[in-house]
Design an enzyme around this catalytic site. Structure first.
Site, PDB file in Angstrom:
ATOM      1  N   LYS A 114       0.816  -1.214   0.000  1.00 38.96           N
ATOM      2  CA  LYS A 114       0.000   0.000   0.000  1.00 38.96           C
ATOM      3  C   LYS A 114       0.847   1.260   0.000  1.00 38.96           C
ATOM      4  CE  LYS A 114      -4.433  -1.499   1.790  1.00 38.96           C
ATOM      5  NZ  LYS A 114      -5.465  -1.330   2.817  1.00 38.96           N
ATOM      6  N   LYS A 198      -5.184  -9.260  -7.188  1.00 41.52           N
ATOM      7  CA  LYS A 198      -6.362  -9.430  -6.335  1.00 41.52           C
ATOM      8  C   LYS A 198      -7.514  -8.533  -6.805  1.00 41.52           C
ATOM      9  CE  LYS A 198      -6.359  -7.667  -2.175  1.00 41.52           C
ATOM     10  NZ  LYS A 198      -6.097  -7.300  -0.778  1.00 41.52           N
ATOM     11  N   LYS A 201     -11.108  -2.937  -4.383  1.00 41.00           N
ATOM     12  CA  LYS A 201     -11.904  -1.706  -4.501  1.00 41.00           C
ATOM     13  C   LYS A 201     -11.093  -0.603  -5.140  1.00 41.00           C
ATOM     14  CE  LYS A 201     -13.806  -2.507   0.085  1.00 41.00           C
ATOM     15  NZ  LYS A 201     -13.593  -2.128   1.473  1.00 41.00           N
TER      16      LYS A 201
HETATM   17  P1  AMP Z   1     -11.312  -4.844   3.104  1.00 43.92           P
HETATM   18  O1  AMP Z   1     -12.276  -4.370   2.098  1.00 43.92           O
HETATM   19  O2  AMP Z   1      -9.895  -4.698   2.669  1.00 43.92           O
HETATM   20  O3  AMP Z   1     -11.585  -4.315   4.462  1.00 43.92           O
HETATM   21  O4  AMP Z   1     -11.542  -6.410   3.187  1.00 43.92           O
HETATM   22  C1  AMP Z   1     -12.646  -6.983   3.856  1.00 43.92           C
HETATM   23  C2  AMP Z   1     -12.541  -8.489   3.849  1.00 43.92           C
HETATM   24  O5  AMP Z   1     -12.612  -8.983   2.510  1.00 43.92           O
HETATM   25  C3  AMP Z   1     -11.203  -8.999   4.409  1.00 43.92           C
HETATM   26  O6  AMP Z   1     -11.447 -10.150   5.196  1.00 43.92           O
HETATM   27  C4  AMP Z   1     -10.406  -9.345   3.190  1.00 43.92           C
HETATM   28  O7  AMP Z   1      -9.476 -10.363   3.437  1.00 43.92           O
HETATM   29  C5  AMP Z   1     -11.489  -9.811   2.222  1.00 43.92           C
HETATM   30  N1  AMP Z   1     -11.094  -9.592   0.819  1.00 43.92           N
HETATM   31  C6  AMP Z   1     -10.819  -8.412   0.208  1.00 43.92           C
HETATM   32  N2  AMP Z   1     -10.494  -8.588  -1.086  1.00 43.92           N
HETATM   33  C7  AMP Z   1     -10.545  -9.931  -1.318  1.00 43.92           C
HETATM   34  C8  AMP Z   1     -10.325 -10.761  -2.472  1.00 43.92           C
HETATM   35  N3  AMP Z   1      -9.979 -10.245  -3.652  1.00 43.92           N
HETATM   36  N4  AMP Z   1     -10.468 -12.090  -2.322  1.00 43.92           N
HETATM   37  C9  AMP Z   1     -10.822 -12.631  -1.133  1.00 43.92           C
HETATM   38  N5  AMP Z   1     -11.059 -11.910  -0.018  1.00 43.92           N
HETATM   39  C10 AMP Z   1     -10.924 -10.579  -0.091  1.00 43.92           C
END
Ligand code: AMP
Ligand code: TRP
Length: 333
Positions: A114, A198, A201
């Protein structure tokens, strides 16, 4: 015995299929097991480790709650709240930052990704982000933490911090050592445009992800444009390992249709991608459209979403303030 579940999601924009399959789907299953106590947190303090527009942030906090509810989390059964409203999180993060070691944080790959090339310009918060995450988990004595694969390293750090605190202050098991709950298969959903990246967002192209608020036409278009390779559908798992885009799409299909990877491979072996894509589009529409419709409906009732957060913050605050009180005693404050 039931599990104590804690997990968090950042309110940093539309949640997507990766969030759903990697984390939220698991939250719903855990919420549905009667014996579990679940807490799901909208981690707005984590969100501000990178710049946020205040108005957008406030919409995104409600959007995250709406997504939890639309996906099937029951606010009567699980606590849903936003992190900033329980000040114990910030306080515990400070205390734990005096327990965590620089060397441990220096190993965190998410910070490196990041922060990018110019680490000097990254916020201090982005660096100490995993310490705040440890505070979130340890304040509630969580035994299990459902997350996507990308959060595994942060959970290991949380365990190290808990262990060091318990050792330093000779408090045995004052902080519970939490177990990660990571889906065995399909724990990492990749971009529709690049099977090695990956789904995220923050990726600029919206075509790289399926958002949980997408319409039917958007889903149809995104799957039509999703990257594949010129070969027909694979017939063995070994075949897949050299074909990241095919592997990702087959993984998504299997996860949504509740099939094993082999079962999906057998079903489509040797067929054209276009036929598989039609089937994939259909399972996506069946699963995502009801969620998408419900999110939009819920977002029309901001008061309802705010009440859920307020109620959740009170419940979470009660638990966390008791733990903070004990932490003060241990530290000699
Ligand atoms: P975040 O939006 O970064 O707060 O992620 C929220 C949850 O979604 C966390 O548990 C991440 O590990 C999971 N997550 C985010 N992106 C992915 C992805 N591309 N594949 C699987 N899990 C994800
Ligand atoms: N860091 C997690 C992510 O980006 C979000 C998070 C914050 C979290 N606090 C948490 C996840 C506590 C699990 C438990 O996905």
């Amino acid at each position: 015995m039931g599990k104590k579940i804690f997990s968090g999601v950042q309110p940093t924009g539309n949640l997507h299929l990766g969030n759903y399959l990697g984390a939220i789907k698991n939250f719903v299953d855990l919420n549905n097991e009667d014996e579990n106590d679940c807490i799901f947190c909208v981690v707005d303090l984590h969100a501000i480790t990178v710049n946020q527009d205040p108005k957008e942030l406030s919409n995104n906090i409600r959007g995250t709650v709406a997504t939890f509810l639309a996906s099937g989390i029951d606010p009567k059964k699980s606590i849903i709240f936003n992190q900033s409203k329980v000040s114990a999180h910030s306080e515990a993060a400070w205390i734990l930052s005096c327990v965590a070691r620089m060397g441990w944080l220096n190993r965190m790959t998410q910070f490196k990704e990041k922060a990018g090339k110019d680490k000097e310009k990254a916020s201090v918060g982005l660096y100490s982000y995993p310490v705040l995450m440890a505070a979130d988990i340890l304040l509630y004595d969580a035994t299990h933490v459902p997350v996507g694969e990308d959060q595994k390293q942060h959970l290991e750090l949380c365990r190290d911090i808990a262990q060091k605190f318990n050792n330093d202050f000779k408090t045995n098991d004052f902080f519970k050592i939490p177990e990660p709950l990571i889906q065995k298969e399909f724990s990492r959903i990749m971009s529709l445009k690049d099977g090695l990246k990956k789904m995220s967002k923050s990726e600029i192209s919206d075509l790289s992800r399926i958002n949980l608020t997408d319409t039917k036409d958007e889903i149809i278009n995104k799957i039509k444009k999703a990257k594949t390779d010129p070969l027909p559908m694979p017939s063995t798992i070994d075949d897949l390992n050299k074909r990241p885009e095919a592997k990702n799409l087959i993984g998504i299909y299997s996860s949504l249709a509740d099939l094993k990877l082999e079962e999906t491979i057998n079903k489509f072996s040797g067929k054209n991608f276009s036929e598989f894509k039609e089937n994939l589009t259909q399972v996506l529409i069946d699963k995502i459209i009801p969620i998408s419709v419900e999110i939009k409906k819920l977002l029309d009732d901001k008061n309802y979403l705010d009440e859920i957060l307020l109620d959740g913050s009170k419940k979470a605050g009660d638990i966390a303030s008791k733990k903070i009180k004990k932490i003060h005693e241990i530290l000699g404050f």
